[in-house]
Design a protein around this motif. Structure first.
Motif, PDB file in Angstrom:
ATOM      1  N   LEU A  80       8.794  -1.457  -3.945  1.00 33.48           N
ATOM      2  CA  LEU A  80       8.608  -2.484  -2.758  1.00 33.48           C
ATOM      3  C   LEU A  80       8.498  -3.968  -3.132  1.00 33.48           C
ATOM      4  O   LEU A  80       7.977  -3.958  -3.999  1.00 33.48           O
ATOM      5  CB  LEU A  80       7.394  -1.895  -2.047  1.00 33.48           C
ATOM      6  N   THR A  81       8.757  -4.684  -2.321  1.00 32.57           N
ATOM      7  CA  THR A  81       8.674  -6.193  -2.348  1.00 32.57           C
ATOM      8  C   THR A  81       7.286  -6.418  -1.856  1.00 32.57           C
ATOM      9  O   THR A  81       6.298  -5.542  -1.470  1.00 32.57           O
ATOM     10  CB  THR A  81       9.460  -7.111  -1.436  1.00 32.57           C
ATOM     11  N   ALA A  82       6.612  -7.709  -2.391  1.00 25.76           N
ATOM     12  CA  ALA A  82       5.313  -7.976  -2.058  1.00 25.76           C
ATOM     13  C   ALA A  82       4.936  -7.755  -0.411  1.00 25.76           C
ATOM     14  O   ALA A  82       4.082  -7.299   0.174  1.00 25.76           O
ATOM     15  CB  ALA A  82       4.913  -9.270  -1.979  1.00 25.76           C
ATOM     16  N   GLN A  83       6.245  -8.435   0.464  1.00 24.61           N
ATOM     17  CA  GLN A  83       6.000  -8.144   1.924  1.00 24.61           C
ATOM     18  C   GLN A  83       6.053  -6.469   2.215  1.00 24.61           C
ATOM     19  O   GLN A  83       5.342  -5.950   3.002  1.00 24.61           O
ATOM     20  CB  GLN A  83       7.097  -8.740   2.621  1.00 24.61           C
ATOM     21  N   GLY A  84       6.904  -5.570   1.479  1.00 22.19           N
ATOM     22  CA  GLY A  84       6.847  -4.141   1.577  1.00 22.19           C
ATOM     23  C   GLY A  84       5.541  -3.748   1.187  1.00 22.19           C
ATOM     24  O   GLY A  84       4.894  -2.814   2.058  1.00 22.19           O
ATOM     25  N   GLN A  85       4.811  -4.066   0.407  1.00 19.26           N
ATOM     26  CA  GLN A  85       3.547  -3.557   0.145  1.00 19.26           C
ATOM     27  C   GLN A  85       2.503  -3.737   1.102  1.00 19.26           C
ATOM     28  O   GLN A  85       1.746  -2.935   1.540  1.00 19.26           O
ATOM     29  CB  GLN A  85       2.952  -4.108  -1.266  1.00 19.26           C
ATOM     30  N   GLN A  86       2.554  -5.128   1.679  1.00 20.56           N
ATOM     31  CA  GLN A  86       2.031  -5.434   2.918  1.00 20.56           C
ATOM     32  C   GLN A  86       2.026  -4.393   4.043  1.00 20.56           C
ATOM     33  O   GLN A  86       1.241  -4.004   4.713  1.00 20.56           O
ATOM     34  CB  GLN A  86       2.149  -6.835   3.371  1.00 20.56           C
TER      35      GLN A  86
END
Length: 217
Positions: free
Chosen positions: A29-35
């Motif tokens: 996941l991207t950092a935004q995906g983890q969020q």
């Protein structure tokens, strides 16, 4: 209460962000995906979950991990929930596929139910294998809330199967933004959609309406 199927698309990966085809494992996941995964857990952990079924791909598991950490639920991974296999198109953008595999691409766009990405998988194959998981869930859980975590093409194909929509039109009839949640209740008279592609659990800066169209990834 009838059986309530919550269908969750995986959170953002770099492939989702760039619109490239992806059915491989080992994608983060991207950092935004983890969020996005964290926000989903915060919004949905209060439901009385009977079970969580998940694609074996790591970015699907990462999407549901925060929920499982809060609730203590164990993920039941099913290979039949993996993404449609894109074969030689793996990692490519649609424009690149159109150049390198033009004839296959045109046939696939016309009817992905019965045509495959080059050395990939037909949508009808995905419909059959994912239906096996739905049948398993219906037998094991006659009522309550069950979460299914999968991917853009697979979830749209599953919705077509449930709702009686031509599987060959899954790309033309249904969007599926990253981290979107759909809810289908299995009523006595058949499946009933309560919500479709809901992203209300995400703050505005994380919503990706553009991720509902374009490539399957």
């Amino acid at each position: 209460m009838p059986l309530r199927l919550y269908l969750l698309r995986n959170a953002e990966t770099e492939y989702c962000r760039t619109g490239r085809y992806c059915s491989q494992d080992g994608v983060a996941l991207t950092a935004q995906g983890q969020q996005m995964a964290d926000y989903f857990a915060k919004a949905y952990h209060h439901l009385d979950w009977k079970a969580v079924f998940c694609s074996p791909l790591s970015h699907a598991a990462a999407t549901v991990q925060p929920l499982c950490q809060i609730t203590g639920l164990t993920v039941q991974r099913r290979d039949h929930l993996r993404e449609l296999a894109f074969g030689q198109w793996e990692g490519m953008a649609p424009a690149e596929v159109n150049t390198a595999f033009h004839d296959d691409y045109i046939r696939w766009l016309a009817d992905p139910a019965w045509n495959t990405p080059t050395e990939g998988e037909k949508a009808m194959q995905v419909a059959r294998r994912s239906s096996d998981v739905l049948a398993e869930i219906e037998e094991a859980y006659p009522d309550g809330n069950v979460l299914i975590v999968s991917h853009k093409a697979t979830l749209r194909i599953m919705l077509c199967t449930l709702l009686g929509i031509d599987v060959g039109r899954y790309r033309d009839r249904l969007a599926m933004p990253v981290s979107a949640v759909s809810l289908v209740e299995l009523m006595e008279y058949g499946p009933f959609v309560r919500q479709l592609n809901d992203c209300a659990h995400l703050p505005l800066h994380l919503r990706r309406p553009w991720a509902g169209n374009g490539s399957d990834s």
